[in-house]
Motif scaffolding. Structure first.
Motif, mmCIF file in Angstrom:
data_model
loop_
_atom_site.group_PDB
_atom_site.id
_atom_site.type_symbol
_atom_site.label_atom_id
_atom_site.label_comp_id
_atom_site.label_asym_id
_atom_site.label_seq_id
_atom_site.Cartn_x
_atom_site.Cartn_y
_atom_site.Cartn_z
ATOM 1 N N UNK A 134 0.850 -1.196 0.000
ATOM 2 C CA UNK A 134 0.000 0.000 0.000
ATOM 3 C C UNK A 134 0.887 1.248 0.000
ATOM 4 N N UNK A 135 0.537 2.188 -0.860
ATOM 5 C CA UNK A 135 1.268 3.463 -0.900
ATOM 6 C C UNK A 135 0.258 4.598 -0.946
ATOM 7 N N UNK A 136 0.607 5.741 -0.355
ATOM 8 C CA UNK A 136 -0.331 6.868 -0.389
ATOM 9 C C UNK A 136 -0.381 7.533 -1.770
ATOM 10 N N UNK A 137 -1.560 8.074 -2.083
ATOM 11 C CA UNK A 137 -1.725 8.866 -3.308
ATOM 12 C C UNK A 137 -2.484 10.139 -2.941
ATOM 13 N N UNK A 138 -1.924 11.348 -3.153
ATOM 14 C CA UNK A 138 -0.634 11.578 -3.774
ATOM 15 C C UNK A 138 0.508 11.118 -2.874
ATOM 16 N N UNK A 139 1.651 10.804 -3.499
ATOM 17 C CA UNK A 139 2.777 10.343 -2.700
ATOM 18 C C UNK A 139 4.079 10.375 -3.470
ATOM 19 N N UNK A 140 5.144 10.176 -2.729
ATOM 20 C CA UNK A 140 6.491 10.146 -3.308
ATOM 21 C C UNK A 140 6.560 8.942 -4.256
ATOM 22 N N UNK A 164 4.984 14.842 1.901
ATOM 23 C CA UNK A 164 5.215 15.389 0.572
ATOM 24 C C UNK A 164 4.257 14.651 -0.359
ATOM 25 N N UNK A 165 3.411 15.296 -1.126
ATOM 26 C CA UNK A 165 3.394 16.735 -1.393
ATOM 27 C C UNK A 165 2.370 17.542 -0.600
ATOM 28 N N UNK A 166 1.516 16.928 0.215
ATOM 29 C CA UNK A 166 0.362 17.678 0.738
ATOM 30 C C UNK A 166 0.718 18.596 1.910
ATOM 31 N N UNK A 167 1.898 18.430 2.495
ATOM 32 C CA UNK A 167 2.383 19.151 3.681
ATOM 33 C C UNK A 167 1.639 18.764 4.967
#
Ligand SMILES: Cc1ncc(COP(=O)(O)O)c(C=O)c1O
Length: 390
Positions: free
Chosen positions: A122-128, A178-181
């Protein structure tokens, strides 16, 4: 030459189109200003550079020119453990820390260390993007967990489909994000650890921005959660914290078994970081609390300038508490298309921002400005953005 499947499976590089347009604009004589890349403009602090120079010239160190992996600098792992103790109150055993050649390299290799072909991660979206790229190289499959504004861009563990929970072996998190801060508190990490235990998922927390914080905010480590080292590792990088992107040095901390697996991958692929860089990184970590305030003061001022200017011109965004970015929605006229907005900004103002779609499907509708550009450059870019009236 026929490219191997693993390269063909990489997602299309969404910035390639923008890069082509930037080159075309430059050819037309436009003075393009890029605000796209998170690569600190300010120099590495003097004591760190001095330590590098000392170490690289130290004739008494007979190993100074040799493979950094075979002759590791014990001071670096010790400085990492001391730093986690001081900064987070986390006590790490010797087998719970492994120096890396920066986080990007280690993140990509980690997938090879812990995933089999066909595994789900599982990876976050948006994400690195490197989380997914590591999965692709390992033959694994990515499930994207959306980071939504209504959830303050935190992963919603309850919304992850049951089948994904059952199958997933690994989950990436990244806060400050990153990128949402976005930032996460310790309670979020407690839920993450509980999720990992419940579903037997290893958590890899990418802690690239924990030291880039403002207004008194202190970012926690997932390893502060009781028993987190049973189910989690954390990647720490000196790159953004200490203006050391080019030095390629960081470390991973936490679960000893996962770290041993990464060590095996690394031993078979890389030869470690130059010893002088390791000495300098140890120095940087030992002085981190002294060195980071001046670095962050520069970003805080730039952040204020960007947020203030955008808010005076129709945006309504809060000041990020951390990271070196500002994440903002694209104006309504672009109907949520971050690529259309980025292209218009380039054409009308000669300014490059990063379209949110480049960080994945759920980044659409936003753009990212990096604060790693000199004040006068940022000021000029903001002036042009305002004048373009987009
Ligand atoms: C979220 C995140 N993780 C990791 C990295 C990689 O940092 P490094 O390889 O320089 O340690 C970056 C760099 O931009 C990043 O934004």
């Amino acid at each position: 030459m026929e490219l191997p499947d693993r390269l063909k499976k990489l997602p299309p590089y969404l910035f390639a189109d923008l890069r082509r347009k930037v080159a075309a604009a430059r050819e037309r004589g436009v003075q393009v200003i890029t605000l796209g890349i998170g690569d600190p403009d300010r120099p590495t602090p003097d004591p760190v550079v001095d330590e590098l120079c000392r170490a690289v010239r130290d004739e008494a160190d007979l190993h100074r020119h040799r493979y950094g992996c075979d002759q590791p600098v014990a001071q670096l792992a010790r400085a990492a453990r001391d730093f986690y103790g001081r900064r987070f109150g986390v006590s790490l055993g010797e087998d719970q820390v492994l120096p890396t050649m920066g986080s990007k390299d280690a993140i990509a290799k980690f997938a090879m260390a812990v995933l089999n072909p066909g595994d789900l991660a599982i990876a976050p979206s948006p994400g690195y993007p490197t989380y997914n790229i590591g999965h692709v190289f390992a033959g694994a499959v990515t499930h994207y967990a959306p980071l939504l504004r209504e959830n303050r861009f935190l992963v919603d563990f309850e919304a992850i489909p049951r089948e994904v929970c059952r199958l997933a072996k690994l989950m990436w998190l990244n806060y400050p994000n990153n990128p949402t801060t976005a930032v996460a508190d310790l309670e979020f990490f407690e839920r993450a650890v509980a999720f990992a235990r419940r579903h037997d998922v290893l958590i890899a927390h990418d802690n690239a921005y924990s030291e880039n914080t403002y207004d008194g905010y202190e970012a926690p480590s997932i390893l502060q959660v009781e028993g987190a080292d049973e189910v989690a590792v954390e990647f720490f990088s000196l790159s953004k914290a200490l203006n050391m992107t080019g030095w390629r040095v960081g470390f991973v901390a936490g679960n000893a078994e996962a770290i041993a697996a990464l060590r095996t991958v690394k031993e078979n692929i890389d030869n470690g970081t130059l010893r002088a860089v390791q000495f300098a990184a140890a120095k940087a970590l030992s002085m981190a609390e002294e060195l980071t305030p001046a670095i962050n003061a520069v970003y805080a001022q730039r952040r204020d300038m960007v947020v203030h200017t955008l808010n005076e011109n129709g945006w309504s965004i809060g000041k990020p508490k951390a990271t070196i970015y500002v994440w903002a929605p694209v104006p309504a006229a672009y109907e949520g298309s971050s690529a259309a907005f980025a292209t218009a900004l380039l054409e009308e103002a000669g300014v490059v921002v990063t379209p949110g779609l480049g960080y994945g499907q759920w980044g659409e509708g936003y753009f990212r400005i990096s604060l790693t550009y000199p004040d006068d450059v940022l000021e000029e870019a903001l002036g042009r953005i305002v004048e373009a009236r987009l």
